[in-house]
Scaffold this active site. Structure first.
Site, PDB file in Angstrom:
ATOM      1  CE  LYS A 145      -1.573   1.555   4.236  1.00 51.01           C
ATOM      2  NZ  LYS A 145      -1.177   3.044   4.576  1.00 51.01           N
ATOM      3  CG  ASN A 146       2.185   2.400   3.701  1.00 50.26           C
ATOM      4  OD1 ASN A 146       1.106   3.062   3.141  1.00 50.26           O
ATOM      5  ND2 ASN A 146       2.777   2.392   4.657  1.00 50.26           N
ATOM      6  CB  CYS A 165      -4.617  10.585  11.763  1.00 45.55           C
ATOM      7  SG  CYS A 165      -3.068   9.568  11.754  1.00 45.55           S
ATOM      8  NE  ARG A 184       0.687  10.151  10.112  1.00 49.84           N
ATOM      9  CZ  ARG A 184       0.272   8.943   9.397  1.00 49.84           C
ATOM     10  NH1 ARG A 184      -0.791   8.684   9.650  1.00 49.84           N
ATOM     11  NH2 ARG A 184       1.160   8.600   8.327  1.00 49.84           N
ATOM     12  CG  ASP A 239       3.453   1.154   9.431  1.00 55.63           C
ATOM     13  OD1 ASP A 239       3.266   2.309  10.307  1.00 55.63           O
ATOM     14  OD2 ASP A 239       3.691   1.743   8.146  1.00 55.63           O
ATOM     15  CB  ILE A 282       7.780   6.602  14.244  1.00 58.04           C
ATOM     16  CG1 ILE A 282       9.019   5.864  14.183  1.00 58.04           C
ATOM     17  CG2 ILE A 282       7.669   7.246  12.892  1.00 58.04           C
ATOM     18  CD1 ILE A 282      10.379   6.392  13.728  1.00 58.04           C
ATOM     19  NE  ARG A 300      -6.684   4.401   6.322  1.00 58.38           N
ATOM     20  CZ  ARG A 300      -5.709   4.456   7.159  1.00 58.38           C
ATOM     21  NH1 ARG A 300      -5.807   4.584   8.563  1.00 58.38           N
ATOM     22  NH2 ARG A 300      -4.561   5.181   6.671  1.00 58.38           N
TER      23      ARG A 300
HETATM   24  N1  EPU Z   1       6.842  14.569  10.459  1.00 59.29           N
HETATM   25  C1  EPU Z   1       6.933  16.005  10.974  1.00 59.29           C
HETATM   26  N2  EPU Z   1       6.659  16.879   9.757  1.00 59.29           N
HETATM   27  C2  EPU Z   1       6.590  16.414   8.646  1.00 59.29           C
HETATM   28  C3  EPU Z   1       6.421  14.950   8.142  1.00 59.29           C
HETATM   29  C4  EPU Z   1       6.799  14.209   9.372  1.00 59.29           C
HETATM   30  O1  EPU Z   1       7.266  16.116  12.076  1.00 59.29           O
HETATM   31  O2  EPU Z   1       6.416  17.274   7.690  1.00 59.29           O
HETATM   32  C5  EPU Z   1       6.920  13.737  11.747  1.00 59.29           C
HETATM   33  C6  EPU Z   1       5.721  12.969  11.985  1.00 59.29           C
HETATM   34  O3  EPU Z   1       4.736  13.563  12.775  1.00 59.29           O
HETATM   35  C7  EPU Z   1       6.455  11.556  12.616  1.00 59.29           C
HETATM   36  C8  EPU Z   1       7.744  11.288  12.098  1.00 59.29           C
HETATM   37  O4  EPU Z   1       7.890  12.820  11.309  1.00 59.29           O
HETATM   38  O5  EPU Z   1       6.459  11.706  13.907  1.00 59.29           O
HETATM   39  C9  EPU Z   1       7.517  10.368  10.761  1.00 59.29           C
HETATM   40  O6  EPU Z   1       6.548  10.498   9.793  1.00 59.29           O
HETATM   41  P1  EPU Z   1       6.762  10.359   8.365  1.00 59.29           P
HETATM   42  O7  EPU Z   1       6.620  11.656   7.580  1.00 59.29           O
HETATM   43  O8  EPU Z   1       7.785   9.534   7.837  1.00 59.29           O
HETATM   44  O9  EPU Z   1       5.285   9.462   8.313  1.00 59.29           O
HETATM   45  P2  EPU Z   1       4.372   9.493   6.826  1.00 59.29           P
HETATM   46  O10 EPU Z   1       5.306   9.530   5.595  1.00 59.29           O
HETATM   47  O11 EPU Z   1       3.177  10.194   7.030  1.00 59.29           O
HETATM   48  C10 EPU Z   1       4.439   6.907   6.250  1.00 59.29           C
HETATM   49  C11 EPU Z   1       3.722   5.766   6.195  1.00 59.29           C
HETATM   50  C12 EPU Z   1       3.218   5.319   7.385  1.00 59.29           C
HETATM   51  C13 EPU Z   1       4.275   5.123   8.373  1.00 59.29           C
HETATM   52  C14 EPU Z   1       5.419   6.166   8.355  1.00 59.29           C
HETATM   53  C15 EPU Z   1       6.597   5.908   9.216  1.00 59.29           C
HETATM   54  C16 EPU Z   1       2.908   6.068   4.068  1.00 59.29           C
HETATM   55  C17 EPU Z   1       1.463   6.399   3.044  1.00 59.29           C
HETATM   56  N3  EPU Z   1       2.626   6.002   5.437  1.00 59.29           N
HETATM   57  O12 EPU Z   1       3.877   7.786   6.761  1.00 59.29           O
HETATM   58  O13 EPU Z   1       2.248   4.235   7.469  1.00 59.29           O
HETATM   59  O14 EPU Z   1       3.856   4.746   9.881  1.00 59.29           O
HETATM   60  O15 EPU Z   1       5.752   6.456   7.019  1.00 59.29           O
HETATM   61  O16 EPU Z   1       7.316   4.620   8.803  1.00 59.29           O
HETATM   62  O17 EPU Z   1       3.797   5.597   3.438  1.00 59.29           O
HETATM   63  C18 EPU Z   1       0.494   2.833   7.880  1.00 59.29           C
HETATM   64  O18 EPU Z   1       0.451   2.229   6.939  1.00 59.29           O
HETATM   65  O19 EPU Z   1      -0.113   2.329   8.905  1.00 59.29           O
HETATM   66  C19 EPU Z   1       1.145   4.151   8.229  1.00 59.29           C
HETATM   67  C20 EPU Z   1       0.904   4.878   9.025  1.00 59.29           C
END
Ligand code: EPU
Length: 419
Positions: free
Chosen positions: A22-23, A116, A121, A306, A328, A398
């Site tokens: 998915k990701n 969320c 996030r 995850d 995280i 989802r």
């Molecule tokens: N963060 C910030 N600012 C930003 C972006 C992120 O402070 O602009 C913080 C977040 O709040 C978090 C940390 O950085 O504390 C890491 O977040 P990241 O951006 O890596 O998460 P994401 O890209 O929103 C993806 C996956 C998540 C997975 C995380 C961590 C996708 C679509 N989602 O989220 O997947 O948990 O990376 O590996 O790729 C899931 O599939 O259940 C899921 C939540």
């Protein structure tokens, strides 16, 4: 809202085949917006988040169709480069279209995702990196509006913290920016590498994807391509843990064992028998009760956040006490309270969960509050004595493709109750 009824106690056996990630599929679909030629993607999982992303692409003006297990996207005309609130509120990864839309059309309007269940996030890191690439960004009325009428310009970007979709968003923007962009402290997740592989097939020039420094030489335009999405490592890990917790004998096929090495390493430390029995197959066999073994979530190649909830479910039945630390997301322990209703012994102290293994769990009525948390409750229910009801399984829908059918094929007593 659908529920699952699960009667626990059956050791799972047979073969669980892993779907596409998915990701990885989400950014791959967003990447289709970067070209006016058709892109064909294979192994796109049929899960709710993917349906939402397809709707979002259609909203922008792209044509999306499914044929013979493939998804074809034709983004020749993009007359509405925006992601409206109605879409973003159900799927946070919608912010992945920000980079591609501004790079391709010179403007993008994307609703800001709110917090969320698992944490706040924010997308501040996506925004500041796109500003480095020359986009002018305004945040008003709950929307991020990005403009770069003359196109984007390469830059040296350093992420203050590692972000997976932030790296992907900016990578997609940088492929069309003039000059060489460097992305430092980039996410090293396999999904980033998969996206770079797709972009490379589309004509992008990228080096270092999968490491923490990615170099991108911008090109004028990208072209169409065909690509197969990598297997879902989180689904693979969830099945391995299902085998462990149900005391089963299970093969997980069509996966990349290396992508879940942090999990299998921990499970072996805990005494589980988990073997790689081929390039794309893991086998897990019950031998003895696990020893409580702590984990700390980290960015890849560390232990995946995850898989934290599902691993915690397994530890509720291990011998002894261990600490599960979440680094995280700030609020990713909501499953703990529900596991406690099934007899688990878990104490939360800030970012740590102290889990003491019990001899058994008992079936109970529980509520899922996020995607991976719902998987953790399903695993616990598979091991518990008696019947459990898991409410709000839309969270699971989802991100897991045909989960209950796959589990039933392994012998689980699981039923979806529609309401
Ligand atoms: N963060 C910030 N600012 C930003 C972006 C992120 O402070 O602009 C913080 C977040 O709040 C978090 C940390 O950085 O504390 C890491 O977040 P990241 O951006 O890596 O998460 P994401 O890209 O929103 C993806 C996956 C998540 C997975 C995380 C961590 C996708 C679509 N989602 O989220 O997947 O948990 O990376 O590996 O790729 C899931 O599939 O259940 C899921 C939540």
């Amino acid at each position: 809202m659908d529920k699952f009824k699960i009667v626990g106690g059956t050791p799972l056996s047979g073969e669980a085949h892993v779907s596409g990630s998915k990701n990885s599929a989400l950014p791959a679909l967003a990447a289709c917006l970067l070209t006016d030629e058709p892109v064909t993607l294979r192994r796109i999982p049929e899960v709710k988040d993917i349906l939402t992303m397809k709707k979002l692409l259609s909203h922008t003006g792209a044509r999306v169709c499914n044929k013979d297990g493939r998804v074809h996207v034709d983004a020749r005309s993009l007359d509405r480069p925006e992601a409206p609130y109605e879409v973003v509120k159900t799927m946070r990864a919608s912010s992945l279209v920000l980079g591609p839309l501004v790079a391709r059309t010179g403007c993008a309007r994307v609703s800001m995702p709110g917090g969320c269940a698992i944490g706040a996030r924010p997308i501040n890191l996506h925004v500041s990196a796109l500003e480095e690439l020359g986009a002018t960004i305004e945040q008003t009325h709950g929307y991020v509006e990005a403009r770069a009428p003359e196109g984007l310009l390469a830059a040296n970007i350093h992420f203050d913290r590692i972000t997976v979709t932030g790296t992907e968003d900016v990578l997609m923007a940088a492929v069309l920016a003039r000059g060489e962009t460097q992305i430092r402290n980039a996410a090293r997740e396999p999904e980033v590498k998969d996206l770079a592989d797709l972009l490379t097939k589309m004509g992008a020039r990228i080096e270092g994807a999968g490491t923490s420094i990615i170099k991108v030489q911008g090109v004028e335009r990208l072209h169409g391509a065909e690509h197969t999405i990598i297997p879902d490592r989180i689904e693979a890990g969830t099945f391995v843990l299902a085998g462990v917790i149900s005391k089963g004998d299970l093969s997980v096929t069509g996966c990349v064992p290396d992508h879940i090495a942090a999990l299998t390493f921990k499970l072996r430390q805990a005494g589980a028998e988990v073997d790689e029995i081929g390039a794309d197959t893991m086998r897990v066999r019950f031998r003895k009760r696990l020893k409580a073994t702590g984990v700390t979530t980290e960015e890849y190649p560390g232990f995946a956040t995850d898989l934290q909830a599902q691993y915690m479910a397994a530890m509720t039945l291990a011998e002894g006490t261990c600490v599960v630390t979440e680094t995280i997301f700030e609020n990713r322990f909501m499953h703990a309270q529900e596991l406690t209703r099934m007899g688990a012994n878990i104490r939360i102290e800030g970012r740590q969960a102290i889990v003491t293994g019990e001899n058994e769990l008992t079936g109970a009525q529980v509520i899922a509050s996020d995607l991976r948390g719902s998987a953790s409750l399903i695993l616990a229910a598979l091991a518990a004595r008696g019947e459990s009801t898991i409410d709000r399984v839309y969270h699971m829908d989802r991100g897991y493709e045909r989960m209950e059918r796959k589990l039933a094929a392994l012998g689980a007593n699981i039923q979806r109750v529609r309401s």
